[in-house]
Motif scaffolding. Sequence first.
Motif, mmCIF file in Angstrom:
data_model
loop_
_atom_site.group_PDB
_atom_site.id
_atom_site.type_symbol
_atom_site.label_atom_id
_atom_site.label_comp_id
_atom_site.label_asym_id
_atom_site.label_seq_id
_atom_site.Cartn_x
_atom_site.Cartn_y
_atom_site.Cartn_z
ATOM 1 N N GLY A 66 12.597 -2.029 -3.247
ATOM 2 C CA GLY A 66 12.913 -0.428 -3.814
ATOM 3 C C GLY A 66 13.466 0.435 -2.627
ATOM 4 N N VAL A 67 13.209 1.630 -2.025
ATOM 5 C CA VAL A 67 13.599 1.828 -1.282
ATOM 6 C C VAL A 67 12.330 1.877 -0.064
ATOM 7 N N ILE A 68 12.960 1.458 0.688
ATOM 8 C CA ILE A 68 11.258 1.879 1.952
ATOM 9 C C ILE A 68 11.669 2.369 3.152
ATOM 10 N N ARG A 69 10.294 2.834 3.603
ATOM 11 C CA ARG A 69 10.526 3.948 4.824
ATOM 12 C C ARG A 69 10.347 3.235 5.868
ATOM 13 N N LEU A 94 15.307 9.344 -3.410
ATOM 14 C CA LEU A 94 15.006 8.470 -3.990
ATOM 15 C C LEU A 94 13.378 7.906 -3.541
ATOM 16 N N ARG A 95 12.117 8.994 -3.228
ATOM 17 C CA ARG A 95 11.037 9.230 -2.636
ATOM 18 C C ARG A 95 10.790 7.488 -2.477
ATOM 19 N N PRO A 96 10.760 7.289 -0.801
ATOM 20 C CA PRO A 96 11.030 5.599 0.169
ATOM 21 C C PRO A 96 9.250 5.975 0.205
ATOM 22 N N MET A 97 9.116 4.785 -0.390
ATOM 23 C CA MET A 97 7.356 4.011 -0.002
ATOM 24 C C MET A 97 7.239 3.848 1.137
ATOM 25 N N ASP A 98 6.091 4.595 1.848
ATOM 26 C CA ASP A 98 6.036 3.622 2.965
ATOM 27 C C ASP A 98 5.318 2.409 3.571
ATOM 28 N N ALA A 99 5.754 1.793 4.485
ATOM 29 C CA ALA A 99 5.696 0.086 4.231
ATOM 30 C C ALA A 99 4.695 -0.155 4.733
ATOM 31 N N ASP A 100 3.446 0.651 4.753
ATOM 32 C CA ASP A 100 2.249 0.149 4.966
ATOM 33 C C ASP A 100 1.721 0.049 3.297
ATOM 34 N N LYS A 101 1.587 0.662 2.689
ATOM 35 C CA LYS A 101 1.344 0.636 1.191
ATOM 36 C C LYS A 101 2.318 0.176 0.501
#
Length: 283
Positions: free
Chosen positions: A187-190, A219-226
């Motif tokens: 999805g949307v990843i930071r 769109l609430r990007p998720m942190d890449a490490d998570k």
Amino acid sequence: MPSSLSGKVAFVTGGASGIGAALSTELSNGGAEVWIADRQIGRAQELAQRLRDGGAKAHAIELDVRDAAAFESAAAEAVQESGRLDYLFNNAGIGVSGEIDSYTLDDWNDVFDVNLRGVVHGIQAVYPVMIRQGSGHIVNTASMAGLNTTVGQASYTATKHAVVAISRTMRVEAERHGVRVSALCPGVIRTPILTGGEYGRINAPGLTSEEFQKSWERLRPMDADKFAERVLRAVLRNDAMIIVPGWWKVWWYLERLSPALALRVSKMLLKELRKMESAPGTA
């Protein structure tokens, strides 16, 4: 990360930044030996050194995935030194944002060369190695844009739909060789790809990179490490389609269940994008 990654050898393209760097780090944390392949060799070397300082086995290798011969050579070097390749993360990608009427032919070609031909070059270089081994797992990075109607980035969307199609077909064909294949659809990843990546761009004169980034934040990007941790768990499960964050599956289901409604939603999103571009003070 489960110990089943321990002792495995992974090759990650676009591995110096964004999703690629997060995957390289998480693979390393799980005990895998990692080959970090990237055009940005300085960043790749820095990451590899950081991982080695933590006790991991990590290598930096310069690679432009647009060059098929270079990919063949890089894969051969990894096999010669490490003995095998258990994972290929075909991850390198760029984006060109903007409506189709803003595109040049170079815009199309730049995205196709990295996002589609780069994936094909990886398959051609590594799949024969895995066939000879009788095992391996190829993870091709597509996108939710490869599953849905996505306005304002047609070239990116076209390549990601193609990567999904290649992955699904290859998964069926490769089974007899003992090789697994998954399509990774973030999805949307930071990460830097939100504004095109190091080699991409935004064809929207009314929007700066900062404003474009801000629009993605809704769109609430998720942190890449998570993200990387969840992805590798799905890889170890041998999921065919890996969609992270999981709530993005809703949009995939909508596209499949009601294409007409999905188009209406896309029209609304395009209207909002055009409004942002034309708003006073955005240029």
